[in-house]
Design a protein around this motif. Sequence first.
Motif, PDB file in Angstrom:
ATOM      1  N   TYR A  92      70.599  35.512  12.848  1.00  0.00           N
ATOM      2  CA  TYR A  92      71.558  36.512  13.392  1.00  0.00           C
ATOM      3  C   TYR A  92      72.391  35.910  14.568  1.00  0.00           C
ATOM      4  O   TYR A  92      71.784  35.102  15.278  1.00  0.00           O
ATOM      5  CB  TYR A  92      70.955  37.518  13.752  1.00  0.00           C
ATOM      6  N   LYS A 111      66.144  34.666  11.701  1.00  0.00           N
ATOM      7  CA  LYS A 111      65.859  35.963  11.247  1.00  0.00           C
ATOM      8  C   LYS A 111      64.481  36.312  11.131  1.00  0.00           C
ATOM      9  O   LYS A 111      63.920  37.090  11.256  1.00  0.00           O
ATOM     10  CB  LYS A 111      66.426  36.196   9.699  1.00  0.00           C
ATOM     11  N   GLU A 138      73.492  43.597  19.256  1.00  0.00           N
ATOM     12  CA  GLU A 138      74.081  43.530  18.145  1.00  0.00           C
ATOM     13  C   GLU A 138      73.212  42.624  17.332  1.00  0.00           C
ATOM     14  O   GLU A 138      73.230  43.088  16.012  1.00  0.00           O
ATOM     15  CB  GLU A 138      75.505  42.760  18.518  1.00  0.00           C
ATOM     16  N   HIS A 141      70.807  45.267  15.971  1.00  0.00           N
ATOM     17  CA  HIS A 141      71.446  45.934  14.679  1.00  0.00           C
ATOM     18  C   HIS A 141      71.740  45.295  13.501  1.00  0.00           C
ATOM     19  O   HIS A 141      71.317  45.743  12.529  1.00  0.00           O
ATOM     20  CB  HIS A 141      72.698  46.644  15.285  1.00  0.00           C
ATOM     21  N   GLN A 142      71.965  44.035  13.643  1.00  0.00           N
ATOM     22  CA  GLN A 142      72.123  43.385  12.577  1.00  0.00           C
ATOM     23  C   GLN A 142      70.812  42.967  11.711  1.00  0.00           C
ATOM     24  O   GLN A 142      70.829  42.814  10.469  1.00  0.00           O
ATOM     25  CB  GLN A 142      72.535  41.755  12.739  1.00  0.00           C
TER      26      GLN A 142
END
Length: 190
Positions: A92, A111, A138, A141-142
Motif C-alpha cells: 500500500y 500488504k 490512508e 483505509h487501503q
Amino acid sequence: MEQLKQKILSEGIVLPGNVLKVDSFLNHQIDPVLVMAMGEELARRFADAVIDRVLTVEASGIAIGLAAAYALGVPLVFAKKSKSVLMTEDAYTAAVYSYTKKVTNQISVLKRFLPSGESVLIVDDFLANGEASLGLAELVHQASSSVAGVGIAVDKAFQPGHDRLLHAGYRLESLAVIESLDGGRVHFRE
Ligand code: 5GP
C-alpha cells in the motif's frame, strides 16, 4: 505528560520555521527511559480502545512507536519512505510531504504487514501539518482496516495538522501540546 514537557523545556531548541529540535532525546540520541514512559502513557490513554497493531513511519516514529506497541502488547509496523529492492511484494502506498525535509515521499507498507479488518493505532513523534498521520491513515483505509486513533509525542497544535485530524474524525492523543514557539520559546497549551 509532565516528564516530556520538562525535557522539551530543558533540552529542546527552537529553530526558524517553527521547528523544534529534540535530537538529544528523541530524534538522534534517544532517552530510553523517557521514550518507554511515553509508550506506556499512550497505551494508558488508549486502554479503552481495541488496538491490533501500531503503525508509524520511519525513521523518527520508530522509537515511540515501538514503546507504544510494547506497552500495548501488539506488533509495530513502520512505513518505509523509499522503495527498496527487497520490496518485491504488493504494497500500500501514499504520498506524504515532509515538513522538515521539504520533499514528497511515497510511503509504503507491504500488504502482508497491514491485514484487513484490524484496528490500527497511528503513532508519530511530531504533528505539524498532519501529512504523515493522514498518509498513514490512508494506508490503513487501503487495507480495509480502521484507525483506532492517532498518538503523538509533540503536537504543534498551532499548525494545521491538529485540527485536520480532529475534523477528519480521528481520536487524537498528544503527550505534549505546543501552543506556540513564538520568540524562540516553547509555550505549552494547558
Ligand atoms: P506533518 O506530517 O504533521 O506535517 O509533520 C510531522 C513529521 O514531520 C514528523 O514525522 C516529524 O518527523 C517531522 N516534524 C514536523 N515538525 C517537526 C519539528 O518541529 N521538529 C522535528 N524534530 N520534526 C518535525
